[in-house]
Write an enzyme that holds these catalytic residues in place. Structure first.
Site, PDB file in Angstrom:
ATOM      1  N   THR A   1      35.967  34.684  43.914  1.00 49.12           N
ATOM      2  CA  THR A   1      37.506  34.219  44.707  1.00 49.12           C
ATOM      3  C   THR A   1      37.069  32.771  45.356  1.00 49.12           C
ATOM      4  O   THR A   1      37.386  32.452  45.538  1.00 49.12           O
ATOM      5  CB  THR A   1      36.835  35.119  45.915  1.00 49.12           C
ATOM      6  OG1 THR A   1      36.866  36.454  44.899  1.00 49.12           O
ATOM      7  CG2 THR A   1      38.399  35.192  46.376  1.00 49.12           C
TER       8      THR A   1
ATOM      9  N   TYR B   1      36.394  39.054  50.109  1.00 49.94           N
ATOM     10  CA  TYR B   1      37.351  38.059  50.335  1.00 49.94           C
ATOM     11  C   TYR B   1      38.212  38.258  49.111  1.00 49.94           C
ATOM     12  O   TYR B   1      39.757  37.665  49.510  1.00 49.94           O
ATOM     13  CB  TYR B   1      36.443  36.733  49.370  1.00 49.94           C
ATOM     14  CG  TYR B   1      35.011  35.831  50.828  1.00 49.94           C
ATOM     15  CD1 TYR B   1      35.053  36.572  51.576  1.00 49.94           C
ATOM     16  CD2 TYR B   1      35.046  35.327  50.365  1.00 49.94           C
ATOM     17  CE1 TYR B   1      34.138  36.340  52.692  1.00 49.94           C
ATOM     18  CE2 TYR B   1      34.262  34.356  51.120  1.00 49.94           C
ATOM     19  CZ  TYR B   1      33.350  34.497  52.060  1.00 49.94           C
ATOM     20  OH  TYR B   1      32.821  34.985  53.284  1.00 49.94           O
TER      21      TYR B   1
ATOM     22  N   GLU C   1      31.662  48.780  45.404  1.00 44.45           N
ATOM     23  CA  GLU C   1      30.599  48.856  46.515  1.00 44.45           C
ATOM     24  C   GLU C   1      30.385  50.507  47.560  1.00 44.45           C
ATOM     25  O   GLU C   1      29.850  50.769  48.166  1.00 44.45           O
ATOM     26  CB  GLU C   1      32.219  48.133  47.920  1.00 44.45           C
ATOM     27  CG  GLU C   1      32.261  46.310  47.517  1.00 44.45           C
ATOM     28  CD  GLU C   1      31.069  45.366  48.279  1.00 44.45           C
ATOM     29  OE1 GLU C   1      30.685  45.990  49.174  1.00 44.45           O
ATOM     30  OE2 GLU C   1      30.497  44.917  47.726  1.00 44.45           O
TER      31      GLU C   1
ATOM     32  N   HIS D   1      31.225  41.567  40.875  1.00 45.28           N
ATOM     33  CA  HIS D   1      31.063  43.236  41.147  1.00 45.28           C
ATOM     34  C   HIS D   1      31.013  43.670  39.696  1.00 45.28           C
ATOM     35  O   HIS D   1      30.832  44.894  39.906  1.00 45.28           O
ATOM     36  CB  HIS D   1      31.777  43.747  42.053  1.00 45.28           C
ATOM     37  CG  HIS D   1      31.444  43.373  43.526  1.00 45.28           C
ATOM     38  ND1 HIS D   1      31.315  42.876  43.884  1.00 45.28           N
ATOM     39  CD2 HIS D   1      31.050  44.617  44.173  1.00 45.28           C
ATOM     40  CE1 HIS D   1      30.681  42.525  44.967  1.00 45.28           C
ATOM     41  NE2 HIS D   1      30.531  43.952  45.729  1.00 45.28           N
TER      42      HIS D   1
ATOM     43  N   CYS E   1      34.404  38.495  37.684  1.00 47.92           N
ATOM     44  CA  CYS E   1      34.022  38.627  39.296  1.00 47.92           C
ATOM     45  C   CYS E   1      32.549  39.551  39.399  1.00 47.92           C
ATOM     46  O   CYS E   1      32.385  39.631  38.588  1.00 47.92           O
ATOM     47  CB  CYS E   1      34.833  39.932  40.095  1.00 47.92           C
ATOM     48  SG  CYS E   1      34.347  40.866  41.031  1.00 47.92           S
TER      49      CYS E   1
ATOM     50  N   ASP F   1      27.860  33.928  48.438  1.00 47.98           N
ATOM     51  CA  ASP F   1      28.661  35.180  48.164  1.00 47.98           C
ATOM     52  C   ASP F   1      29.005  36.321  49.027  1.00 47.98           C
ATOM     53  O   ASP F   1      29.047  35.915  49.949  1.00 47.98           O
ATOM     54  CB  ASP F   1      28.174  36.269  47.159  1.00 47.98           C
ATOM     55  CG  ASP F   1      29.698  37.625  46.389  1.00 47.98           C
ATOM     56  OD1 ASP F   1      30.120  37.055  46.157  1.00 47.98           O
ATOM     57  OD2 ASP F   1      28.958  38.715  46.564  1.00 47.98           O
ATOM     58  N   SER F   2      30.053  36.274  48.924  1.00 51.94           N
ATOM     59  CA  SER F   2      30.872  37.516  49.824  1.00 51.94           C
ATOM     60  C   SER F   2      30.247  38.555  50.101  1.00 51.94           C
ATOM     61  O   SER F   2      30.144  39.088  51.596  1.00 51.94           O
ATOM     62  CB  SER F   2      32.855  37.974  49.731  1.00 51.94           C
ATOM     63  OG  SER F   2      32.107  38.614  48.576  1.00 51.94           O
TER      64      SER F   2
ATOM     65  N   CYS G   1      30.453  33.002  43.778  1.00 50.93           N
ATOM     66  CA  CYS G   1      31.835  34.168  43.999  1.00 50.93           C
ATOM     67  C   CYS G   1      33.071  33.702  43.240  1.00 50.93           C
ATOM     68  O   CYS G   1      33.233  32.758  43.534  1.00 50.93           O
ATOM     69  CB  CYS G   1      31.503  34.516  45.436  1.00 50.93           C
ATOM     70  SG  CYS G   1      33.539  35.284  46.616  1.00 50.93           S
TER      71      CYS G   1
HETATM   72  N1  DGL Z   1      32.344  38.397  44.694  1.00 55.55           N
HETATM   73  C1  DGL Z   1      33.656  38.185  44.340  1.00 55.55           C
HETATM   74  C2  DGL Z   1      34.087  37.170  42.790  1.00 55.55           C
HETATM   75  O1  DGL Z   1      33.617  37.397  42.261  1.00 55.55           O
HETATM   76  C3  DGL Z   1      33.868  39.823  44.391  1.00 55.55           C
HETATM   77  C4  DGL Z   1      34.398  40.388  45.827  1.00 55.55           C
HETATM   78  C5  DGL Z   1      34.409  40.503  47.293  1.00 55.55           C
HETATM   79  O2  DGL Z   1      36.329  40.417  46.838  1.00 55.55           O
HETATM   80  O3  DGL Z   1      34.831  39.753  47.896  1.00 55.55           O
HETATM   81  O4  DGL Z   1      35.393  36.956  43.531  1.00 55.55           O
END
Ligand code: DGL
Length: 274
Positions: A75, A42, A158, A194, A192, A10-11, A73
């Site tokens: 994104t 990301y 975050e 998060h 997402c 993941d990012s 992730c």
């Molecule tokens: N983990 C990213 C997602 O699921 C979100 C966090 C990011 O923007 O890096 O889209």
């Protein structure tokens, strides 16, 4: 052939919400989690950048021996997965595989709606990619997908503000915008990794009867199904119930924040993927 852990990428921290569910469904395997915290988020980044970063992280996980990498992730799945699968993997001359979170989710999503109107809450990057619209059309052409980008939600999580009044403001704003787009939405997906941390607030602003879907369980069940259908891959995955964590930024920071997402404390190593 030696057996190695399944890679989960993941990012940053969000993929830990997916890993938690994967371990619940498939506790027997080993996992190596990589968070690219040094370059997160990301969500607002260009296709080219997300692709480049994601590829570096996949290559790092392959170099550690992982035969299978899950892009936990949205994104990265939206902006990098297809190119990695179609362009990079054939050139690498490898039997390793990379899977994302969007396809398994869209394969299931249409089963939950009665009105055939589904809402997607996601980062700007995922929304702009239109991946959920494209993939849903393949499996459920009758389902209309409405999207809402929520650029403030990842920073709220975050920065540990997901329980505060600021979170209420932005959650209400985006949930009501989404509901205005589709009057008959009866299913809303947290697209997402998060967003499960905001689930309690999102529910407050959704009408009763609207189903809220998180991806963790869907992705975990889909991975279980994939390993059943691919014994040649399953036999390459080690089984000692060990989970290791790596981050591209400070390990101390990662360990301090990870428990919110993973549900228990972790001990990570800082690595370089460039
Ligand atoms: N983990 C990213 C997602 O699921 C979100 C966090 C990011 O923007 O890096 O889209």
């Amino acid at each position: 052939m030696t057996q190695q852990p399944i890679g989960v990428f993941d990012s940053g921290y969000g993929g830990l919400t997916i890993l938690k569910e994967i371990i619940r469904v498939l506790p027997q395997y080993d996992y190596l989690y990589l968070g690219d915290n040094a370059r997160a988020p990301y969500g607002p980044r260009s296709f080219e950048t997300v692709y480049r970063y994601t590829l570096q992280c996949v290559q790092w996980l392959f170099a550690q021996g992982c035969p299978l990498v899950i892009l936990a992730c949205n994104t990265a799945s939206a902006k990098a997965l297809r190119t990695i699968q179609q362009r990079n993997l054939p050139l690498m001359n490898t039997q390793n595989r990379v899977l994302g979170v969007i396809r398994p989710t869209t394969e299931m999503m249409g089963n939950y709606t009665r009105t055939n109107e589904v809402g997607i809450l996601a980062t700007a990057g995922t929304v702009l990619s239109e991946s959920y619209l494209i993939e849903t059309k393949k499996f459920f052409p009758e389902v209309r997908v409405y999207q809402e980008a929520c650029p403030m939600w990842v920073p709220l999580v975050e920065n540990n503000e997901y329980n505060g009044a600021g979170a209420d403001y932005f959650v209400e704003q985006h949930v009501s915008r989404l509901l205005q787009k589709g009057a008959h939405i009866d299913t809303v997906l947290l697209a997402c990794t998060h967003y499960p941390l905001l689930e309690h607030k999102i529910r407050q602003y959704l009408p009763a009867g609207v189903r809220l879907l998180s991806q963790g369980e869907i992705v975990a069940d889909s991975l279980s199904d994939y390993l059943n259908r691919h014994p040649e891959m399953e036999s390459r995955c080690s089984r000692h119930q060990q989970v290791k964590f790596a981050t591209t930024d400070s390990a101390a920071d990662f360990d301090a924040h990870a428990a919110i997402f993973f549900g228990k404390s972790v001990h990570s190593l800082q690595v370089s993927v460039e």
